[in-house]
Design an enzyme around this catalytic site. Sequence first.
Site, PDB file in Angstrom:
ATOM      1  N   MET A 166      44.703  -0.095  -7.214  1.00 29.15           N
ATOM      2  CA  MET A 166      46.228  -1.200  -7.997  1.00 29.15           C
ATOM      3  C   MET A 166      46.675  -1.139  -8.806  1.00 29.15           C
ATOM      4  O   MET A 166      46.015  -1.171  -9.630  1.00 29.15           O
ATOM      5  CB  MET A 166      45.377  -3.060  -7.693  1.00 29.15           C
ATOM      6  N   CYS A 167      47.418  -1.205  -9.066  1.00 31.00           N
ATOM      7  CA  CYS A 167      48.123  -1.569 -10.987  1.00 31.00           C
ATOM      8  C   CYS A 167      48.382  -3.452 -10.859  1.00 31.00           C
ATOM      9  O   CYS A 167      49.643  -3.583  -9.651  1.00 31.00           O
ATOM     10  CB  CYS A 167      49.439  -0.576 -10.487  1.00 31.00           C
ATOM     11  N   LEU A 168      47.278  -3.809 -11.499  1.00 31.74           N
ATOM     12  CA  LEU A 168      47.952  -5.235 -11.349  1.00 31.74           C
ATOM     13  C   LEU A 168      47.529  -5.118 -13.197  1.00 31.74           C
ATOM     14  O   LEU A 168      46.124  -4.661 -13.681  1.00 31.74           O
ATOM     15  CB  LEU A 168      47.159  -5.501 -10.113  1.00 31.74           C
TER      16      LEU A 168
END
Length: 152
Positions: free
Chosen positions: A88-90
């Site tokens: 995830m790109c968080l």
Amino acid sequence: MAQAAKRITREYTEIEANPRQGITIQPIDEDMFKWNIEITGPKESIYAGGNFKLLLTLPTNYPFKPPVLSFLTKIYHPNVTNDDKGSMCLGILRSDQWKPSCKILAVLEMARGLLMEPNPDDAVETSIAEQYKSDKAAFEKTAKAWVKQYAK
């Protein structure tokens, strides 16, 4: 590591005492450093009706280093890699943005929030982000089809 385990156990207890709608947690084999997470697609989102399995891995130096959160369920989303890792790109999970005051629940709520509103400007899947920006109807059609195929 003992300090990390104490903090993780405290956060786990807080989440269990006050569960959030659409998020369930379960440590894997009594290992407080690895949790199975299930997030249901929010009703108002294109991911509605989907049950998404994630893996939360907490470092031994938590909370000084961020956890890793990855999708085990395949999802058509600009902020989740389309490979077997499901990374995830968080923003909150980046080392330069993580703060020891951040909590696991905030991470899980932000992940569920990305299902409500993908962030194409901070994408790991640029082709999906481009489709989201230029042809949202096609993006939504594919995302819904993936929910039916993978997230049941």
